[in-house]
Scaffold this active site. Structure first.
Site, mmCIF file in Angstrom:
data_model
loop_
_atom_site.group_PDB
_atom_site.id
_atom_site.type_symbol
_atom_site.label_atom_id
_atom_site.label_comp_id
_atom_site.label_asym_id
_atom_site.label_seq_id
_atom_site.Cartn_x
_atom_site.Cartn_y
_atom_site.Cartn_z
ATOM 1 N N TYR A 74 -4.305 3.592 7.600
ATOM 2 C CA TYR A 74 -5.640 2.980 7.558
ATOM 3 C C TYR A 74 -6.526 3.520 8.682
ATOM 4 O O TYR A 74 -6.442 4.698 9.012
ATOM 5 C CB TYR A 74 -5.546 1.445 7.624
ATOM 6 C CG TYR A 74 -4.475 0.854 6.750
ATOM 7 C CD1 TYR A 74 -4.499 1.050 5.371
ATOM 8 C CD2 TYR A 74 -3.438 0.111 7.276
ATOM 9 C CE1 TYR A 74 -3.522 0.508 4.554
ATOM 10 C CE2 TYR A 74 -2.458 -0.440 6.458
ATOM 11 C CZ TYR A 74 -2.514 -0.229 5.116
ATOM 12 O OH TYR A 74 -1.548 -0.757 4.318
ATOM 13 N N LYS A 83 0.348 3.408 -2.886
ATOM 14 C CA LYS A 83 -0.785 4.335 -3.030
ATOM 15 C C LYS A 83 -0.279 5.778 -3.122
ATOM 16 O O LYS A 83 -0.936 6.641 -3.701
ATOM 17 C CB LYS A 83 -1.771 4.146 -1.872
ATOM 18 C CG LYS A 83 -2.482 2.774 -1.969
ATOM 19 C CD LYS A 83 -3.407 2.498 -0.818
ATOM 20 C CE LYS A 83 -4.366 1.352 -1.087
ATOM 21 N NZ LYS A 83 -3.931 0.026 -0.707
ATOM 22 N N TYR A 109 -3.426 -1.653 -10.342
ATOM 23 C CA TYR A 109 -3.350 -1.503 -8.883
ATOM 24 C C TYR A 109 -2.470 -2.604 -8.263
ATOM 25 O O TYR A 109 -1.595 -2.329 -7.440
ATOM 26 C CB TYR A 109 -4.776 -1.521 -8.292
ATOM 27 C CG TYR A 109 -4.786 -1.687 -6.799
ATOM 28 C CD1 TYR A 109 -4.515 -0.599 -5.965
ATOM 29 C CD2 TYR A 109 -5.014 -2.925 -6.213
ATOM 30 C CE1 TYR A 109 -4.485 -0.765 -4.587
ATOM 31 C CE2 TYR A 109 -4.990 -3.091 -4.841
ATOM 32 C CZ TYR A 109 -4.720 -2.008 -4.035
ATOM 33 O OH TYR A 109 -4.671 -2.170 -2.675
ATOM 34 N N VAL A 141 0.964 -3.813 3.831
ATOM 35 C CA VAL A 141 0.785 -5.084 4.547
ATOM 36 C C VAL A 141 1.999 -6.011 4.487
ATOM 37 O O VAL A 141 2.035 -7.007 5.204
ATOM 38 C CB VAL A 141 -0.453 -5.894 4.075
ATOM 39 C CG1 VAL A 141 -1.733 -5.351 4.647
ATOM 40 C CG2 VAL A 141 -0.503 -6.032 2.573
ATOM 41 N N SER A 199 0.793 -1.234 0.000
ATOM 42 C CA SER A 199 0.000 0.000 0.000
ATOM 43 C C SER A 199 0.827 1.286 0.000
ATOM 44 O O SER A 199 0.260 2.366 -0.188
ATOM 45 C CB SER A 199 -0.926 0.030 1.209
ATOM 46 O OG SER A 199 -2.119 -0.618 0.877
HETATM 47 N N1 GLN Z 1 -2.113 -5.382 -2.192
HETATM 48 C C1 GLN Z 1 -2.752 -5.228 -0.923
HETATM 49 C C2 GLN Z 1 -4.258 -5.320 -1.071
HETATM 50 O O1 GLN Z 1 -4.783 -4.754 -1.973
HETATM 51 C C3 GLN Z 1 -2.344 -3.915 -0.353
HETATM 52 C C4 GLN Z 1 -3.010 -3.654 0.951
HETATM 53 C C5 GLN Z 1 -2.139 -2.989 1.947
HETATM 54 O O2 GLN Z 1 -0.918 -2.936 1.881
HETATM 55 N N2 GLN Z 1 -2.810 -2.542 2.980
HETATM 56 O O3 GLN Z 1 -4.922 -5.954 -0.298
#
Ligand code: GLN
Length: 310
Positions: free
Chosen positions: A244, A71, A192, A262, A68
């Protein structure tokens, strides 16, 4: 200078030692099978100052997927390719108390660019003839920002997530059904997941953080990579939405604008001072590295990195 370096080095080493007690806390992100295929005890940290000075510790060259933290990259490219106002016509800028892959925070638009729905929205705003071209542009920009010229797509992570990504597929179709984008949802999803599968290490994260900390200029070369307006948008969204549903609590307890993934990485920005990168793959229920947060918390206090107390 050397004296200051020794001082900072001593504080970091002490902080790392203090976080050893957290090393068994948290779980690997096994919902993407390939993410569980790592050493749970891995640890790495890097700090890069706005002058380009590097402090690195542990397995600082170890490769992991950016997840993430990407992002930030799709937001940057969406801002480059569109007028910022129009970006925020399609994605919100408010924090959410729902998990990162929830469909709930999608109303007329996704709540913010740092949840999955928001990052798919920004990905859909990146220009390019097809997914390959869009991804190449994003990857090329990451190479510049991070000075990690060898960054690449980790195929095993990409394939593993593509096989198990039902929730994200649902999000992509839901966004399309709400006319938030008109592209093929499978292409947006593909882009993505590719973004999430970019290879990084902690120094690449810290160097990216240092560009953000340095008003958009690359330390040392002084190359301008981001406008001040872009820096303001990205760093403020990191502060309010980067961790988050824990973003408010994290900002209160740590006070460093950060973005986590994650896989166990966190990128931190201390404006005017430095960028930070940490990697420790055991994560908490929200998806944030347990030991990484504890390390940033101690450094915020001991090195005065909290943005609210200066
Ligand atoms: N690729 C992961 C997902 O889409 C990324 C989520 C994350 O790092 N929180 O679930």
């Amino acid at each position: 200078m050397l004296e200051k370096r020794d001082y900072v080095d001593k504080i970091i080493k002490k902080a790392i030692k203090q976080t050893e007690k957290y090393k068994d806390i948290g779980e690997l992100a096994s919902y993407i099978p390939e993410l569980a295929n790592v050493n749970p005890d891995s640890f790495a940290f890097c700090l890069v100052t706005v002058d380009g000075e590097v402090f690195s510790y542990g397995e600082s060259e170890k490769i992991f997927s950016i997840q993430s933290i990407s992002k930030i990259l799709s937001l940057i490219m969406a801002l480059h390719d569109n007028d910022p106002i129009s970006v925020f016509d399609k994605v919100g800028s408010e924090p959410t108390s729902y998990e990162f892959n929830s469909l709930v925070p999608i109303t007329d638009k996704a709540t913010n660019p740092f949840i999955n729905a928001g990052a798919m929205t920004t990905a859909s705003m990146v220009k390019g003839a097809n997914v390959d071209e869009k991804f190449e542009r994003i990857l090329a920009y990451y190479k510049k920002l991070s000075s990690f010229e060898d960054a690449y797509l980790i195929k095993d992570i990409y394939e593993s997530e593509m096989e198990t990504t039902d929730r994200n597929r649902a999000i992509a179709y839901y966004l399309k059904s709400k006319d938030i984008f008109s592209d093929n949802p499978n292409d947006v999803l593909d882009l993505y997941i590719r973004n999430c599968s970019i290879a990084t290490n902690v120094c690449a994260l810290a160097k990216t953080g240092a560009v953000l900390a340095n008003k958009g200029y690359k330390p040392k070369t002084k190359e301008k990579l981001l406008s001040k307006k872009e820096v303001q948008i990205i760093v403020s969204q990191m502060a309010t939405c980067g961790m988050y549903e824990n973003s408010g609590r994290y900002l209160m307890e740590v006070g460093i604008p950060s973005k986590s993934g994650v896989s166990g990485g966190i990128l931190g920005v201390v404006p005017g001072v430095c960028g930070l990168g940490v990697y420790c793959p055991r994560i908490d229920k929200s998806g944030n590295s347990v030991r990484g947060i504890e390390l940033f918390k101690i450094l915020a206090k001991d090195l005065g990195f909290t943005i609210f107390i200066n």
